[in-house]
Design a protein around this motif. Structure first.
Motif, mmCIF file in Angstrom:
data_model
loop_
_atom_site.group_PDB
_atom_site.id
_atom_site.type_symbol
_atom_site.label_atom_id
_atom_site.label_comp_id
_atom_site.label_asym_id
_atom_site.label_seq_id
_atom_site.Cartn_x
_atom_site.Cartn_y
_atom_site.Cartn_z
ATOM 1 N N TYR A 19 0.832 -1.012 0.001
ATOM 2 C CA TYR A 19 0.004 0.036 -0.019
ATOM 3 C C TYR A 19 0.863 1.214 0.087
ATOM 4 C CZ TYR A 19 -3.992 -2.935 0.543
ATOM 5 O OH TYR A 19 -5.010 -4.099 0.298
ATOM 6 N N THR A 20 0.622 2.089 1.060
ATOM 7 C CA THR A 20 1.649 3.411 1.064
ATOM 8 C C THR A 20 2.955 2.918 1.575
ATOM 9 O OG1 THR A 20 0.634 3.900 3.283
ATOM 10 C CG2 THR A 20 -0.269 4.705 1.066
ATOM 11 N N MET A 21 3.140 1.995 2.200
ATOM 12 C CA MET A 21 4.393 1.709 2.795
ATOM 13 C C MET A 21 5.585 1.029 1.615
ATOM 14 S SD MET A 21 3.538 -0.188 6.395
ATOM 15 C CE MET A 21 2.131 -0.852 5.607
ATOM 16 N N ASN A 22 6.691 1.938 1.535
ATOM 17 C CA ASN A 22 7.615 1.728 0.651
ATOM 18 C C ASN A 22 8.941 1.741 1.035
ATOM 19 O OD1 ASN A 22 9.277 1.893 -1.942
ATOM 20 N ND2 ASN A 22 7.665 3.253 -2.906
ATOM 21 N N TYR A 23 9.536 0.646 0.860
ATOM 22 C CA TYR A 23 11.107 0.653 1.523
ATOM 23 C C TYR A 23 12.193 0.413 0.597
ATOM 24 C CZ TYR A 23 8.390 0.515 5.881
ATOM 25 O OH TYR A 23 7.379 0.819 6.784
ATOM 26 N N TRP A 24 13.412 0.862 0.646
ATOM 27 C CA TRP A 24 14.376 0.601 -0.042
ATOM 28 C C TRP A 24 15.631 0.128 0.600
ATOM 29 C CZ3 TRP A 24 14.393 1.167 -5.339
ATOM 30 C CH2 TRP A 24 13.470 1.767 -6.135
ATOM 31 N N GLY A 25 16.464 -0.606 0.067
ATOM 32 C CA GLY A 25 17.656 -1.152 0.716
ATOM 33 C C GLY A 25 18.919 0.094 0.233
ATOM 34 N N LYS A 26 20.135 -0.101 0.649
ATOM 35 C CA LYS A 26 21.039 0.575 0.239
ATOM 36 C C LYS A 26 21.932 0.153 -0.893
ATOM 37 C CE LYS A 26 21.653 2.335 4.969
ATOM 38 N NZ LYS A 26 22.496 2.508 6.004
ATOM 39 N N GLY A 27 21.603 -1.041 -1.639
ATOM 40 C CA GLY A 27 22.135 -1.536 -2.846
ATOM 41 C C GLY A 27 23.351 -2.402 -2.727
ATOM 42 N N THR A 28 23.427 -3.099 -3.668
ATOM 43 C CA THR A 28 24.929 -3.817 -3.885
ATOM 44 C C THR A 28 25.358 -3.689 -5.404
ATOM 45 O OG1 THR A 28 25.959 -6.091 -3.612
ATOM 46 C CG2 THR A 28 23.623 -6.094 -4.611
ATOM 47 N N LEU A 29 26.565 -3.570 -5.322
ATOM 48 C CA LEU A 29 27.485 -2.946 -6.745
ATOM 49 C C LEU A 29 27.760 -4.490 -7.636
ATOM 50 C CD1 LEU A 29 28.514 -0.998 -8.387
ATOM 51 C CD2 LEU A 29 30.630 -1.104 -7.307
ATOM 52 N N VAL A 30 27.376 -4.342 -8.650
ATOM 53 C CA VAL A 30 27.389 -5.370 -9.708
ATOM 54 C C VAL A 30 28.399 -4.801 -10.679
ATOM 55 C CG1 VAL A 30 26.730 -6.809 -11.344
ATOM 56 C CG2 VAL A 30 25.643 -6.871 -9.087
ATOM 57 N N THR A 31 29.632 -5.304 -10.815
ATOM 58 C CA THR A 31 30.423 -4.939 -12.023
ATOM 59 C C THR A 31 30.896 -5.911 -13.073
ATOM 60 O OG1 THR A 31 31.595 -3.175 -10.325
ATOM 61 C CG2 THR A 31 32.744 -3.749 -12.471
ATOM 62 N N VAL A 32 30.631 -5.878 -14.227
ATOM 63 C CA VAL A 32 30.577 -6.854 -15.273
ATOM 64 C C VAL A 32 31.841 -6.490 -16.203
ATOM 65 C CG1 VAL A 32 29.475 -8.442 -16.890
ATOM 66 C CG2 VAL A 32 28.142 -7.526 -15.070
ATOM 67 N N SER A 33 32.734 -7.177 -15.891
ATOM 68 C CA SER A 33 33.967 -6.749 -17.148
ATOM 69 C C SER A 33 33.847 -7.356 -18.487
ATOM 70 C CB SER A 33 35.337 -7.041 -16.437
ATOM 71 O OG SER A 33 35.488 -8.425 -16.252
ATOM 72 N N SER A 34 34.197 -6.737 -19.381
ATOM 73 C CA SER A 34 34.358 -7.215 -20.807
ATOM 74 C C SER A 34 35.404 -8.001 -20.916
ATOM 75 C CB SER A 34 34.356 -5.947 -21.802
ATOM 76 O OG SER A 34 35.123 -5.442 -21.600
#
Length: 116
Positions: free
Chosen positions: A101-116
């Motif tokens: 409903y009106t409750m909305n939460y976010w995490g702080k994130g995790t970094l993904v790095t993909v090398s070529s």
């Protein structure tokens, strides 16, 4: 109140795989729909995948469909994002987002790095 903690990011070569986890606190996590979003350097945050409360409905952005799979374990209060066939353009900080409903939460994130 729900707290979200993402994990599982890292450095991987193109074509490789990673599994991200979004662990939630709180007893009512199963009430929440959960989305994965990502933000690449210099770009806006974009939608990646969505999973319904029971896990029966899932949606993906076109660029990851067929390569990424979202799932959840409501007993463990965790949502996963399995990422296969990774491409350099998948490089970003990945965030999970829980909504009820009106409750909305976010995490702080995790970094993904993909090398070529």
């Amino acid at each position: 109140q729900v707290q979200l903690v993402e994990s599982g990011g890292g450095l991987v070569q193109a074509g490789g795989s990673l599994r991200l986890s979004c662990a939630a606190s709180g007893r009512t996590f199963s009430w929440y729909t959960v989305g994965w979003f990502r933000q690449a350097p210099g770009k806006e945050r974009e939608f990646v995948a969505y999973i319904a409360r029971s896990g029966d409905a899932k949606y993906y952005t076109d660029s990851v469909r067929g390569r990424f799979t979202v799932s959840r374990d409501n007993v463990k209060n965790t949502v996963y994002l399995q990422m296969n066939s990774l491409k350099p353009e998948d490089t970003a900080v990945y965030y999970c987002n829980a909504v009820y409903y009106t409750m909305n939460y976010w995490g702080k994130g995790t970094l993904v790095t993909v090398s070529s």
